[in-house]
Design a protein around this motif. Structure first.
Motif, PDB file in Angstrom:
ATOM      1  N   SER A  49     -45.541 -12.215  -6.374  1.00  0.00           N
ATOM      2  CA  SER A  49     -45.181 -10.736  -6.087  1.00  0.00           C
ATOM      3  C   SER A  49     -45.268 -10.052  -7.659  1.00  0.00           C
ATOM      4  O   SER A  49     -45.813  -9.008  -7.594  1.00  0.00           O
ATOM      5  CB  SER A  49     -43.898 -10.540  -5.542  1.00  0.00           C
ATOM      6  OG  SER A  49     -42.868 -11.243  -6.154  1.00  0.00           O
ATOM      7  N   TYR A  50     -44.790 -10.756  -8.873  1.00  0.00           N
ATOM      8  CA  TYR A  50     -44.750 -10.262  -9.819  1.00  0.00           C
ATOM      9  C   TYR A  50     -46.398  -9.991 -10.344  1.00  0.00           C
ATOM     10  O   TYR A  50     -46.714  -9.043 -11.022  1.00  0.00           O
ATOM     11  CB  TYR A  50     -44.021 -10.948 -10.913  1.00  0.00           C
ATOM     12  CG  TYR A  50     -42.488 -10.851 -11.004  1.00  0.00           C
ATOM     13  CD1 TYR A  50     -41.943  -9.523 -11.288  1.00  0.00           C
ATOM     14  CD2 TYR A  50     -41.583 -11.673 -10.542  1.00  0.00           C
ATOM     15  CE1 TYR A  50     -40.642  -9.483 -11.149  1.00  0.00           C
ATOM     16  CE2 TYR A  50     -40.155 -11.534 -10.219  1.00  0.00           C
ATOM     17  CZ  TYR A  50     -39.544 -10.519 -10.575  1.00  0.00           C
ATOM     18  OH  TYR A  50     -38.448 -10.218 -10.451  1.00  0.00           O
ATOM     19  N   GLY A  53     -47.876  -7.272  -8.600  1.00  0.00           N
ATOM     20  CA  GLY A  53     -47.365  -5.951  -9.130  1.00  0.00           C
ATOM     21  C   GLY A  53     -48.002  -5.590 -10.384  1.00  0.00           C
ATOM     22  O   GLY A  53     -48.678  -4.289 -10.739  1.00  0.00           O
ATOM     23  N   HIS A  54     -48.393  -6.600 -11.154  1.00  0.00           N
ATOM     24  CA  HIS A  54     -48.827  -6.205 -12.473  1.00  0.00           C
ATOM     25  C   HIS A  54     -50.376  -5.771 -12.504  1.00  0.00           C
ATOM     26  O   HIS A  54     -50.754  -5.017 -13.218  1.00  0.00           O
ATOM     27  CB  HIS A  54     -49.009  -7.423 -13.686  1.00  0.00           C
ATOM     28  CG  HIS A  54     -49.337  -7.192 -14.920  1.00  0.00           C
ATOM     29  ND1 HIS A  54     -48.342  -6.507 -15.866  1.00  0.00           N
ATOM     30  CD2 HIS A  54     -50.441  -7.261 -15.677  1.00  0.00           C
ATOM     31  CE1 HIS A  54     -49.136  -6.410 -16.983  1.00  0.00           C
ATOM     32  NE2 HIS A  54     -50.376  -7.074 -16.679  1.00  0.00           N
ATOM     33  N   GLU A  56     -51.977  -4.816  -9.836  1.00  0.00           N
ATOM     34  CA  GLU A  56     -52.008  -3.779  -9.002  1.00  0.00           C
ATOM     35  C   GLU A  56     -51.938  -2.385  -9.900  1.00  0.00           C
ATOM     36  O   GLU A  56     -52.451  -1.170  -9.722  1.00  0.00           O
ATOM     37  CB  GLU A  56     -51.217  -3.482  -7.713  1.00  0.00           C
ATOM     38  CG  GLU A  56     -51.520  -4.469  -6.668  1.00  0.00           C
ATOM     39  CD  GLU A  56     -50.783  -4.260  -5.298  1.00  0.00           C
ATOM     40  OE1 GLU A  56     -49.448  -3.517  -5.719  1.00  0.00           O
ATOM     41  OE2 GLU A  56     -50.980  -4.694  -4.247  1.00  0.00           O
ATOM     42  N   ALA A  57     -51.100  -2.612 -10.965  1.00  0.00           N
ATOM     43  CA  ALA A  57     -50.675  -1.369 -12.002  1.00  0.00           C
ATOM     44  C   ALA A  57     -51.902  -1.332 -12.890  1.00  0.00           C
ATOM     45  O   ALA A  57     -52.204  -0.311 -13.498  1.00  0.00           O
ATOM     46  CB  ALA A  57     -49.504  -1.654 -12.455  1.00  0.00           C
TER      47      ALA A  57
END
Length: 227
Positions: A49-50, A53-54, A56-57
């Motif tokens: 998940s981390y 998130g990175h 996708e950013a």
């Protein structure tokens, strides 16, 4: 037991704001906290998940589809894919540094023991490239750069820029071609590490021995010779 709680703010604050370096920092962080010494479903899902998130950013970093979090095997494959892509990016960045920032020390004398290992890896890499179902022109260019480096290995002093050019060429593909070249790229990373070790060994051997310090005679010794 792996960690099953979220990372703290001060841990996340240590991650570089630069997208590519930040990804490497983040992966090291999740690997040490969630993946080292065994995993659980919770630790795998937190690690992934981390990373999701990175990425996708920073959508321009890697082209990897995020997992659906339907099974631990699927999530583990996603994490392995990210690990491989990070290794590829690292190898490419180091190759660029070798070409652009180390031109004055790019020629080194490689020990025959290292050369033997590197020759073997070159042969294995060539086989994987031959097997890869990619465009013939691309394959020809990759083989051409690999052969150029293979020729350098046989010289007394090896030009490491030839390795840099080869790495940039083979890691420069995206999409389906990149996936088909993964077996070769994994071997390229092993070869890069061998060359780095050989370079470090050569530089250590080339260092001059420390000069012998002039020893002064003990007090009183030699006195009276001119008397």
């Amino acid at each position: 037991m792996p960690r099953e709680t979220h990372l703290k703010i001060d841990e996340l604050a240590a991650i570089s704001p630069e997208p590519d370096k930040g990804l490497s920092d983040l992966f090291r962080l999740v690997e040490s906290n969630y993946l080292a010494g065994g995993t659980t479903q919770t630790s795998l899902y937190l690690a992934a998940s981390y990373l999701v998130g990175h990425l996708e950013a920073h959508t321009d970093l890697l082209s990897i589809s995020p997992p659906k979090f339907e099974s631990t095997n699927e999530v583990a494959r996603y994490i392995d894919a990210v690990r491989f892509k990070i290794a590829t990016l690292t190898a490419k960045r180091q190759a660029l540094e070798s070409i652009n920032g180390m031109k004055d020390i790019a020629r080194v004398k490689i020990d025959e023991g290292y050369k033997s290992n590197i020759r073997e890896l070159i042969g294995s890499i060539r086989k994987e490239i031959d097997r890869a179902d990619i465009d013939s022109d691309r394959k020809h260019l990759i083989i051409k750069r690999l052969n150029a480096f293979a020729n350098e290995i046989e010289k007394q002093f090896t030009d490491l820029q030839a390795l840099g050019r080869f790495i940039i060429t083979i890691t420069g593909f995206v999409g389906d071609a990149s996936k088909k070249l993964e077996p070769a790229v994994r071997l390229v990373e092993r070869m890069r590490k061998q060359v780095a070790e050989a370079e470090e060994s050569a530089r250590n051997i080339a260092l001059p021995a420390p000069e012998a310090q002039l020893q002064l005679p003990p007090p009183g010794e030699g006195q009276g010779l001119d008397e």
